[in-house]
Each structure stands twice: as C-alpha cells, then as structure tokens.
Design a protein around this motif. Sequence first.
Motif, mmCIF file in Angstrom:
data_model
loop_
_atom_site.group_PDB
_atom_site.id
_atom_site.type_symbol
_atom_site.label_atom_id
_atom_site.label_comp_id
_atom_site.label_asym_id
_atom_site.label_seq_id
_atom_site.Cartn_x
_atom_site.Cartn_y
_atom_site.Cartn_z
ATOM 1 N N ARG A 91 0.847 -1.187 0.000
ATOM 2 C CA ARG A 91 0.000 0.000 0.000
ATOM 3 C C ARG A 91 0.886 1.242 0.000
ATOM 4 O O ARG A 91 2.053 1.200 0.400
ATOM 5 N N THR A 149 -0.232 -4.125 10.563
ATOM 6 C CA THR A 149 -1.528 -4.709 10.205
ATOM 7 C C THR A 149 -1.714 -6.130 10.735
ATOM 8 O O THR A 149 -2.781 -6.717 10.561
ATOM 9 N N ILE A 156 2.507 -5.227 2.998
ATOM 10 C CA ILE A 156 1.473 -5.585 3.973
ATOM 11 C C ILE A 156 1.511 -7.070 4.298
ATOM 12 O O ILE A 156 1.528 -7.470 5.446
ATOM 13 N N SER A 157 1.491 -7.901 3.268
ATOM 14 C CA SER A 157 1.409 -9.337 3.484
ATOM 15 C C SER A 157 1.927 -10.055 2.263
ATOM 16 O O SER A 157 1.841 -9.541 1.148
ATOM 17 N N ASP A 168 3.935 -10.766 7.367
ATOM 18 C CA ASP A 168 2.923 -9.746 7.599
ATOM 19 C C ASP A 168 3.546 -8.534 8.248
ATOM 20 O O ASP A 168 4.428 -8.654 9.097
ATOM 21 N N ASP A 199 -5.004 3.399 7.832
ATOM 22 C CA ASP A 199 -4.963 2.381 6.785
ATOM 23 C C ASP A 199 -5.339 2.965 5.421
ATOM 24 O O ASP A 199 -5.258 2.264 4.400
ATOM 25 N N TYR A 209 -3.973 0.529 -2.431
ATOM 26 C CA TYR A 209 -3.476 -0.823 -2.201
ATOM 27 C C TYR A 209 -3.177 -1.494 -3.545
ATOM 28 O O TYR A 209 -3.968 -1.409 -4.491
#
Length: 125
Positions: free
Chosen positions: A38, A64, A48-49, A60, A90, A94
């Motif tokens: 993001r 988050t 993010i992941s 991760d 947030d 993304y």
Amino acid sequence: QVQLVESGGGSVQPGGSLRLSCEASGASLEYFAVAWFRQAPGKEREGISCISRVRKSTKDATSTKGRFTMSKDIAKNTFYLHMDSLKPEDTAVYYCASDRRVVRCTFSGSLYDHWGQGTQVTVSS
C-alpha cells in the motif's frame, strides 16, 4: 503475460472491514509468490502481506498483523486481502503483486514483476 486485476476497494468507517481481490490471468498463481502493498499520500510504499509460491513462508507487516489476513485461491487464480478493524491510518492505495522468481516472502517491491492497477481504500468517519 501475467495480468493482475484488483477489486474491492472503497470507503469504510473506522472499525469496519473490506476485502480486496486480485485476479490473475496469463499464468497459474500456484507457482508465484503473491503480496499486497500500500502507499499513502506522501509516504513510501509499504509491504502488507506475502505468501511464498510454495507456502513455505509468509510475512505480515507489524502495523496490520492481527487485523489483515491474506489468502490465495488457486482454483480461482485469485488472492485476497481481508481487512478488519480498519483505522484511518490504513487509508492508502493498495496494490497486489506477484512474481515467479521470488522464493521467500519479501517486501522488496522491486523484486515483483507483476502489479495490479491499485485500488483506493479510505477509512474515515
């Protein structure tokens, strides 16, 4: 040629949930590492992941962890980012990403060749 198409962004109130989807075409995601990034206005891109291509590793972001969950559906050739307990911080665009060569999860964006178009997530009351 791998193409990634994102969907699912939008506006939500703090504490709400959203699910982002990233559908791939041109190759099976079974052999690709997949990740979500993001970028908020004025800030650097943030990983993010990630799920590695053979699920041997996941990663991760601390910011988050426990609120965002990533999953991968090989049958649908799609991966997802389920976001719970959303906060104003947030808010960002993304992006999904994938690459066949990435073996272990990484948030080094330069290592991913394929990117989605980006989808806006806005968390505001």
